[in-house]
Motif scaffolding. Structure first.
Motif, mmCIF file in Angstrom:
data_model
loop_
_atom_site.group_PDB
_atom_site.id
_atom_site.type_symbol
_atom_site.label_atom_id
_atom_site.label_comp_id
_atom_site.label_asym_id
_atom_site.label_seq_id
_atom_site.Cartn_x
_atom_site.Cartn_y
_atom_site.Cartn_z
ATOM 1 N N LEU A 128 -39.868 25.857 -28.445
ATOM 2 C CA LEU A 128 -38.700 25.742 -29.314
ATOM 3 C C LEU A 128 -37.638 26.690 -28.797
ATOM 4 O O LEU A 128 -37.876 27.903 -28.675
ATOM 5 N N HIS A 129 -36.457 26.146 -28.508
ATOM 6 C CA HIS A 129 -35.346 26.959 -28.003
ATOM 7 C C HIS A 129 -34.361 27.243 -29.128
ATOM 8 O O HIS A 129 -33.976 26.353 -29.883
ATOM 9 N N VAL A 130 -33.941 28.528 -29.228
ATOM 10 C CA VAL A 130 -32.948 28.922 -30.231
ATOM 11 C C VAL A 130 -31.915 29.836 -29.586
ATOM 12 O O VAL A 130 -32.190 30.495 -28.577
ATOM 13 N N CYS A 131 -30.727 29.856 -30.194
ATOM 14 C CA CYS A 131 -29.677 30.798 -29.789
ATOM 15 C C CYS A 131 -29.295 31.597 -31.033
ATOM 16 O O CYS A 131 -28.444 31.161 -31.817
ATOM 17 N N PRO A 132 -29.906 32.756 -31.257
ATOM 18 C CA PRO A 132 -29.707 33.489 -32.507
ATOM 19 C C PRO A 132 -28.310 34.063 -32.725
ATOM 20 O O PRO A 132 -28.003 34.492 -33.834
ATOM 21 N N ASN A 133 -27.480 34.100 -31.692
ATOM 22 C CA ASN A 133 -26.084 34.497 -31.893
ATOM 23 C C ASN A 133 -25.196 33.577 -31.076
ATOM 24 O O ASN A 133 -25.272 33.557 -29.859
ATOM 25 N N GLU A 134 -24.383 32.799 -31.785
ATOM 26 C CA GLU A 134 -23.445 31.902 -31.114
ATOM 27 C C GLU A 134 -22.120 32.644 -30.933
ATOM 28 O O GLU A 134 -21.325 32.788 -31.862
ATOM 29 N N THR A 135 -21.911 33.126 -29.722
ATOM 30 C CA THR A 135 -20.763 33.981 -29.422
ATOM 31 C C THR A 135 -19.439 33.338 -29.789
ATOM 32 O O THR A 135 -18.539 33.997 -30.313
ATOM 33 N N ILE A 136 -19.288 32.054 -29.495
ATOM 34 C CA ILE A 136 -18.008 31.371 -29.708
ATOM 35 C C ILE A 136 -17.720 31.207 -31.193
ATOM 36 O O ILE A 136 -16.604 31.466 -31.654
ATOM 37 N N GLY A 137 -18.729 30.796 -31.958
ATOM 38 C CA GLY A 137 -18.519 30.545 -33.375
ATOM 39 C C GLY A 137 -18.637 31.761 -34.260
ATOM 40 O O GLY A 137 -18.176 31.761 -35.406
ATOM 41 N N GLY A 138 -19.285 32.831 -33.763
ATOM 42 C CA GLY A 138 -19.466 34.019 -34.570
ATOM 43 C C GLY A 138 -20.533 33.872 -35.627
ATOM 44 O O GLY A 138 -20.407 34.382 -36.734
ATOM 45 N N LEU A 139 -21.627 33.187 -35.269
ATOM 46 C CA LEU A 139 -22.726 32.921 -36.195
ATOM 47 C C LEU A 139 -23.994 33.566 -35.653
ATOM 48 O O LEU A 139 -24.287 33.463 -34.460
ATOM 49 N N ALA A 188 -31.250 36.269 -37.882
ATOM 50 C CA ALA A 188 -32.261 37.222 -37.432
ATOM 51 C C ALA A 188 -33.678 36.680 -37.557
ATOM 52 O O ALA A 188 -34.540 36.992 -36.740
ATOM 53 N N ASP A 189 -33.939 35.863 -38.595
ATOM 54 C CA ASP A 189 -35.284 35.322 -38.790
ATOM 55 C C ASP A 189 -35.550 34.191 -37.803
ATOM 56 O O ASP A 189 -34.622 33.574 -37.268
ATOM 57 N N LEU A 190 -36.832 33.911 -37.588
ATOM 58 C CA LEU A 190 -37.236 32.837 -36.691
ATOM 59 C C LEU A 190 -38.053 31.797 -37.453
ATOM 60 O O LEU A 190 -38.730 32.123 -38.421
ATOM 61 N N PRO A 191 -38.003 30.534 -37.012
ATOM 62 C CA PRO A 191 -38.823 29.505 -37.655
ATOM 63 C C PRO A 191 -40.308 29.800 -37.500
ATOM 64 O O PRO A 191 -40.740 30.413 -36.519
ATOM 65 N N GLU A 192 -41.089 29.348 -38.479
ATOM 66 C CA GLU A 192 -42.542 29.457 -38.389
ATOM 67 C C GLU A 192 -43.055 28.304 -37.540
ATOM 68 O O GLU A 192 -42.892 27.136 -37.889
ATOM 69 N N THR A 193 -43.673 28.605 -36.415
ATOM 70 C CA THR A 193 -44.185 27.580 -35.517
ATOM 71 C C THR A 193 -45.207 28.191 -34.577
ATOM 72 O O THR A 193 -45.180 29.400 -34.304
ATOM 73 N N ASN A 194 -46.105 27.345 -34.082
ATOM 74 C CA ASN A 194 -47.043 27.782 -33.053
ATOM 75 C C ASN A 194 -46.469 27.602 -31.652
ATOM 76 O O ASN A 194 -47.093 28.009 -30.666
ATOM 77 N N LEU A 195 -45.307 26.976 -31.560
ATOM 78 C CA LEU A 195 -44.676 26.793 -30.261
ATOM 79 C C LEU A 195 -44.150 28.124 -29.730
ATOM 80 O O LEU A 195 -43.696 28.969 -30.506
ATOM 81 N N PRO A 196 -44.166 28.314 -28.412
ATOM 82 C CA PRO A 196 -43.477 29.477 -27.857
ATOM 83 C C PRO A 196 -41.987 29.376 -28.182
ATOM 84 O O PRO A 196 -41.376 28.322 -27.992
ATOM 85 N N ILE A 197 -41.417 30.433 -28.698
ATOM 86 C CA ILE A 197 -39.984 30.440 -29.013
ATOM 87 C C ILE A 197 -39.235 31.036 -27.830
ATOM 88 O O ILE A 197 -39.515 32.155 -27.383
ATOM 89 N N ILE A 198 -38.300 30.249 -27.305
ATOM 90 C CA ILE A 198 -37.455 30.682 -26.188
ATOM 91 C C ILE A 198 -36.084 30.991 -26.771
ATOM 92 O O ILE A 198 -35.477 30.136 -27.422
ATOM 93 N N ALA A 199 -35.570 32.194 -26.551
ATOM 94 C CA ALA A 199 -34.332 32.597 -27.208
ATOM 95 C C ALA A 199 -33.285 33.100 -26.217
ATOM 96 O O ALA A 199 -33.580 33.946 -25.365
ATOM 97 N N ASP A 200 -32.090 32.558 -26.371
ATOM 98 C CA ASP A 200 -30.921 33.070 -25.658
ATOM 99 C C ASP A 200 -30.362 34.220 -26.489
ATOM 100 O O ASP A 200 -29.699 34.013 -27.495
ATOM 101 N N LEU A 201 -30.629 35.443 -26.047
ATOM 102 C CA LEU A 201 -30.161 36.629 -26.761
ATOM 103 C C LEU A 201 -29.026 37.330 -26.025
ATOM 104 O O LEU A 201 -28.844 38.548 -26.139
ATOM 105 N N SER A 202 -28.241 36.554 -25.283
ATOM 106 C CA SER A 202 -27.179 37.148 -24.475
ATOM 107 C C SER A 202 -26.258 38.057 -25.284
ATOM 108 O O SER A 202 -25.836 39.111 -24.805
ATOM 109 N N SER A 203 -25.942 37.651 -26.513
ATOM 110 C CA SER A 203 -24.975 38.400 -27.309
ATOM 111 C C SER A 203 -25.602 39.441 -28.219
ATOM 112 O O SER A 203 -24.885 40.253 -28.797
#
Length: 362
Positions: free
Chosen positions: A145-156, A159-174
């Protein structure tokens, strides 16, 4: 000319202490007689810099030995393709949460390598909020599961993550190093350096070691995460100067008291700015208050025709790069770790004076 307050979303402001140290070491790094930019990446000197950067980052984020830390090239946008190319081997699909512009770009690239299941999207809400995690349409047989916890352009930001057994891949650039995170909840974290870490040119990758077994030998050598890990990020010449500056930033963060201490500063900075915007009829922030970014604060003017003048006058006042992203317009103040509270106070003072001069009826 004195230094300005730089609100650019990236490449962003660096701590002044870091820049001064790099300046002092520019011609002669620790008696080596050469700049870091000139030394061999295989030299004892640079190997010590690389080792220091990895060790400091692992301390700052409390990264366990279950993970590899890589410093790779190409920017986070390259990782949008590199991740599915490496991690979907043996899987039919990958799950993506769509919360803004960078999620959308990641989805577009992933579709070139695998079937993409968009588990939820806030596009219909103009990316001003985050879909309810309880409603996600997750396929637990997917690669990740891929997530982007901070959308730099939109300002959103969330902090919490979905409950899942899938590996969570996160773009934490910001957000990397701006707030405490539990690395063990992620299969992989990646982050372009040019916001909270250093200059453009290097991407931090923190990847759980068991995921490296998915990487196929059919991939280009320099794209293969397993090869990068086996060669300590040095299959080819790495971005040596960017890694050196990242190490200096990590050192500076340790001197500030670490991630927990800088997070407290970031909370205070964001609160002061949002409180001012919320108390004004002249400025507005469009994001659901529950998901406002601490790092990127977009705002609009009640009279959009004043935007050009606002940018012209703010630039003259030493407040640089406040224009919103070209895709959304408006204004945006990126207030990463290196932005001091004094910069926020200077911005608010300018905004108050601008409002007093241009608000209707005043």
């Amino acid at each position: 000319m004195s230094r300005v307050y730089n609100f650019c979303s990236g490449p962003a402001a660096l701590p002044e202490a870091v820049l001064k140290k790099a300046q002092a070491e520019m011609l002669d790094w620790h008696g080596a007689g050469v700049s870091v930019m000139e030394m061999s990446h295989r030299s004892t000197e640079f190997m010590s810099i690389l080792a220091s950067a990895k060790a400091r980052l692992m301390r700052l984020l409390d990264i366990s030995d279950d993970y590899e830390v890589l410093f790779v090239q190409g920017g986070a946008s390259t990782l949008f393709a590199q991740i599915p190319a490496n991690l979907t081997n043996g899987f039919d699909s990958a799950c993506y949460l769509d919360t803004g512009a960078w999620s959308t770009k990641a989805i577009k690239e992933a579709k070139k390598y695998t079937k993409v299941n968009v588990v939820a999207s806030s596009k219909e809400q103009n990316y001003t909020t985050v879909p309810a995690f309880a409603d996600l349409e997750l396929d637990e047989s997917a690669a990740y599961l891929h997530v982007c916890p901070n959308e730099t352009i939109g300002g959103l930001e969330f902090a919490d993550l979905p409950e899942t057994n899938l590996p969570i891949i996160a773009d934490l650039s910001s957000t990397i190093l701006s707030r405490k995170i539990d690395v063990s909840k992620y299969g992989m974290i990646y982050a372009g350096a040019q916001k909270n870490v250093g200059p453009a040119g290097v991407v931090i990758c923190i990847i759980r070691k068991d995921l490296l077994a998915r990487c196929s030998d059919s991939l280009p050598t320099v794209w293969n995460f397993a090869n990068l890990a086996a060669n300590d990020s040095m299959i080819n010449t790495p971005p040596t100067f960017a890694i050196y500056l990242a190490d200096l930033v990590f050192e500076w963060l340790e001197e500030q008291g670490g991630v927990e201490a800088i997070e407290a500063v970031n909370i205070a900075k964001a609160k002061v700015l949002y409180d001012f915007i919320d108390a004004s009829d002249f400025y507005a922030n469009p994001i659901d208050p529950a998901y406002r970014s601490r790092m990127n604060v977009p705002f609009t003017l009640a009279d959009a025709s004043l935007e050009s003048l606002f940018l012209e006058e703010s630039e003259a006042a030493g407040l640089r790069t406040l224009a919103g992203h070209r895709s959304v317009g408006g204004m945006r103040a990126s207030i990463y770790n290196a932005m001091p509270m004094a910069g926020i106070e200077a911005l608010i003072q300018f905004m108050r004076e601008f409002e007093n001069r241009h608000a209707q009826g005043k």
